[in-house]
Motif scaffolding. Structure first.
Motif, PDB file in Angstrom:
ATOM      1  N   TYR A 245       7.542 -11.551  -1.611  1.00 51.19           N
ATOM      2  CA  TYR A 245       6.762 -10.481  -0.987  1.00 51.19           C
ATOM      3  C   TYR A 245       5.259 -10.719  -1.169  1.00 51.19           C
ATOM      4  O   TYR A 245       4.479 -10.605  -0.222  1.00 51.19           O
ATOM      5  CB  TYR A 245       7.169  -9.143  -1.611  1.00 51.19           C
ATOM      6  CG  TYR A 245       6.341  -7.961  -1.139  1.00 51.19           C
ATOM      7  CD1 TYR A 245       6.245  -7.651   0.212  1.00 51.19           C
ATOM      8  CD2 TYR A 245       5.644  -7.156  -2.046  1.00 51.19           C
ATOM      9  CE1 TYR A 245       5.493  -6.573   0.653  1.00 51.19           C
ATOM     10  CE2 TYR A 245       4.899  -6.089  -1.624  1.00 51.19           C
ATOM     11  CZ  TYR A 245       4.823  -5.798  -0.273  1.00 51.19           C
ATOM     12  OH  TYR A 245       4.066  -4.737   0.156  1.00 51.19           O
ATOM     13  N   ILE A 246       4.864 -11.085  -2.391  1.00 55.47           N
ATOM     14  CA  ILE A 246       3.444 -11.304  -2.675  1.00 55.47           C
ATOM     15  C   ILE A 246       2.938 -12.544  -1.943  1.00 55.47           C
ATOM     16  O   ILE A 246       1.809 -12.554  -1.432  1.00 55.47           O
ATOM     17  CB  ILE A 246       3.219 -11.417  -4.193  1.00 55.47           C
ATOM     18  CG1 ILE A 246       3.607 -10.097  -4.870  1.00 55.47           C
ATOM     19  CG2 ILE A 246       1.761 -11.750  -4.503  1.00 55.47           C
ATOM     20  CD1 ILE A 246       3.584 -10.149  -6.380  1.00 55.47           C
TER      21      ILE A 246
ATOM     22  N   LEU B 119       2.308 -11.559   1.623  1.00 60.51           N
ATOM     23  CA  LEU B 119       1.059 -10.801   1.721  1.00 60.51           C
ATOM     24  C   LEU B 119      -0.147 -11.736   1.733  1.00 60.51           C
ATOM     25  O   LEU B 119      -1.028 -11.630   2.594  1.00 60.51           O
ATOM     26  CB  LEU B 119       0.927  -9.840   0.542  1.00 60.51           C
ATOM     27  CG  LEU B 119       1.500  -8.432   0.666  1.00 60.51           C
ATOM     28  CD1 LEU B 119       1.292  -7.679  -0.640  1.00 60.51           C
ATOM     29  CD2 LEU B 119       0.880  -7.682   1.825  1.00 60.51           C
TER      30      LEU B 119
ATOM     31  N   VAL C 209       2.262  -1.768  -0.547  1.00 60.73           N
ATOM     32  CA  VAL C 209       2.173  -2.180  -1.957  1.00 60.73           C
ATOM     33  C   VAL C 209       2.301  -0.961  -2.863  1.00 60.73           C
ATOM     34  O   VAL C 209       3.041  -0.980  -3.863  1.00 60.73           O
ATOM     35  CB  VAL C 209       0.838  -2.916  -2.220  1.00 60.73           C
ATOM     36  CG1 VAL C 209       0.637  -3.133  -3.719  1.00 60.73           C
ATOM     37  CG2 VAL C 209       0.792  -4.241  -1.475  1.00 60.73           C
TER      38      VAL C 209
ATOM     39  N   THR D 103       5.858   0.333  -2.903  1.00 57.07           N
ATOM     40  CA  THR D 103       6.731  -0.634  -3.579  1.00 57.07           C
ATOM     41  C   THR D 103       6.601  -0.551  -5.089  1.00 57.07           C
ATOM     42  O   THR D 103       7.609  -0.447  -5.811  1.00 57.07           O
ATOM     43  CB  THR D 103       6.404  -2.069  -3.112  1.00 57.07           C
ATOM     44  OG1 THR D 103       6.610  -2.177  -1.708  1.00 57.07           O
ATOM     45  CG2 THR D 103       7.287  -3.086  -3.837  1.00 57.07           C
TER      46      THR D 103
ATOM     47  N   HIS E  73      -7.898  -0.279  -2.104  1.00 59.65           N
ATOM     48  CA  HIS E  73      -7.232  -1.553  -1.818  1.00 59.65           C
ATOM     49  C   HIS E  73      -7.433  -1.960  -0.360  1.00 59.65           C
ATOM     50  O   HIS E  73      -7.670  -3.135  -0.045  1.00 59.65           O
ATOM     51  CB  HIS E  73      -5.740  -1.398  -2.127  1.00 59.65           C
ATOM     52  CG  HIS E  73      -5.069  -2.682  -2.494  1.00 59.65           C
ATOM     53  ND1 HIS E  73      -3.715  -2.775  -2.710  1.00 59.65           N
ATOM     54  CD2 HIS E  73      -5.550  -3.935  -2.690  1.00 59.65           C
ATOM     55  CE1 HIS E  73      -3.401  -4.017  -3.022  1.00 59.65           C
ATOM     56  NE2 HIS E  73      -4.490  -4.738  -3.021  1.00 59.65           N
TER      57      HIS E  73
ATOM     58  N   THR F 212      -4.367  -9.818  -3.287  1.00 55.16           N
ATOM     59  CA  THR F 212      -3.119 -10.291  -3.895  1.00 55.16           C
ATOM     60  C   THR F 212      -3.102 -10.086  -5.404  1.00 55.16           C
ATOM     61  O   THR F 212      -2.094  -9.650  -5.972  1.00 55.16           O
ATOM     62  CB  THR F 212      -2.902 -11.780  -3.567  1.00 55.16           C
ATOM     63  OG1 THR F 212      -3.052 -11.986  -2.165  1.00 55.16           O
ATOM     64  CG2 THR F 212      -1.507 -12.225  -3.979  1.00 55.16           C
TER      65      THR F 212
ATOM     66  N   THR G 261      -2.513  -6.583  -6.267  1.00 55.63           N
ATOM     67  CA  THR G 261      -1.090  -6.284  -6.093  1.00 55.63           C
ATOM     68  C   THR G 261      -0.318  -6.687  -7.344  1.00 55.63           C
ATOM     69  O   THR G 261       0.559  -5.955  -7.811  1.00 55.63           O
ATOM     70  CB  THR G 261      -0.530  -7.030  -4.869  1.00 55.63           C
ATOM     71  OG1 THR G 261      -1.237  -6.621  -3.692  1.00 55.63           O
ATOM     72  CG2 THR G 261       0.953  -6.745  -4.681  1.00 55.63           C
TER      73      THR G 261
ATOM     74  N   LEU H 298       1.696  -4.276  -9.888  1.00 57.92           N
ATOM     75  CA  LEU H 298       3.100  -4.573 -10.187  1.00 57.92           C
ATOM     76  C   LEU H 298       3.328  -4.653 -11.695  1.00 57.92           C
ATOM     77  O   LEU H 298       4.356  -4.182 -12.210  1.00 57.92           O
ATOM     78  CB  LEU H 298       3.496  -5.894  -9.522  1.00 57.92           C
ATOM     79  CG  LEU H 298       4.953  -6.337  -9.687  1.00 57.92           C
ATOM     80  CD1 LEU H 298       5.904  -5.288  -9.126  1.00 57.92           C
ATOM     81  CD2 LEU H 298       5.178  -7.677  -8.997  1.00 57.92           C
TER      82      LEU H 298
END
Length: 249
Positions: free
Chosen positions: A95-96, A99, A132, A135, A180, A234, A237, A241
């Motif tokens: 996923y990252i 992105l 993001v 998620t 973001h 990124t 993100t 996470l």
């Protein structure tokens, strides 16, 4: 780019390049209308697929240019996820990686003449940032349950200050998708607008050499910004996470 004004001067319209237009004529844009944004987002996806899927399909011992770029991008993002969010975050690597590749490719395509920079629109970057946000929030609650709320409770602070800090942390958390998305769109829009302003002055013979020099310098800077902003989006993100996977302060 620059139009002659009625008084003999020059009118520069740097924001015209960000106008969303239907591909097949007309002025009305509905949710289903194919636009220049749709076209350049589709081209971005196509370029990413060609690079990562087609370009690295051969898996040669001596890689081609496309395979080398794909492998460098893979290693770069993989290392970023592992270093920032930890090994348990590697399950989110696809996923990252998606992105990062989408954003950096869209940014680079936006530097082509007559192109459209999709990531200069908050409508695009907000969707990415909101995805993001949702998620990491879902991951935080699924993995930690109510312990995810410890992210907002600063145990290292004095007890009387903890409720105040909790409110500040909560507001900061919900502002994340706003900052973001605006950071990415704002930086790209500003740089492109400045380039167009300099390009407008190139029509004036007396300052044309200085204008061309400024455009060249700004273009080089925009190449750097295109990569840096994809990197910043990124890595943030990854930071979010990490907070979801390990919420306690």
């Amino acid at each position: 780019m620059a139009d002659e004004a009625h008084g003999g001067g020059i009118q520069i319209h740097p924001m015209d390049q960000f106008v969303v237009k239907p591909l097949f004529g007309g002025d009305t844009v509905h949710w289903y209308t194919p636009t220049n944004v749709t076209l350049w987002m589709a081209l971005t996806v196509l370029v990413v697929v060609l690079l990562l899927v087609v370009g690295s399909r051969g898996r040669a011992i001596i890689p081609s240019r496309g395979q080398s770029i794909a492998e460098l991008a893979y290693g770069f993002v993989y290392k970023m996820v592992e270093d920032v969010a930890g090994k348990d975050a590697l399950k989110f690597f696809p996923y990252i990686m998606t992105l990062f590749m989408f954003i950096v490719t869209a940014n680079m395509l936006g530097l082509l003449p007559m192109s459209f920079t999709t990531t200069s629109h908050v409508a695009v970057t907000a969707v990415l940032a909101l995805a993001v946000f949702i998620t990491v929030t879902v991951v935080g609650f699924v993995k930690n349950g109510t312990k995810f709320l410890e992210l907002f409770w600063v145990k290292s602070a004095p007890l009387p200050l903890r409720p105040v800090l909790a409110i500040i942390e909560l507001i900061s958390y919900f502002v994340r998708p706003v900052s973001h998305s605006i950071r990415l769109a704002g930086n790209l829009m500003a740089g492109h607008a400045v380039i167009k302003v300099f390009a407008g002055f190139a029509a004036i013979l007396a300052v044309a050499p200085f204008s061309i020099l400024a455009i060249t310098a700004m273009y080089g800077l925009e190449l750097l910004v295109a990569f840096v902003q994809a990197y910043v989006f990124t890595i943030l993100t990854c930071v979010y996470l990490k907070d979801a996977l390990h919420p306690s302060h």
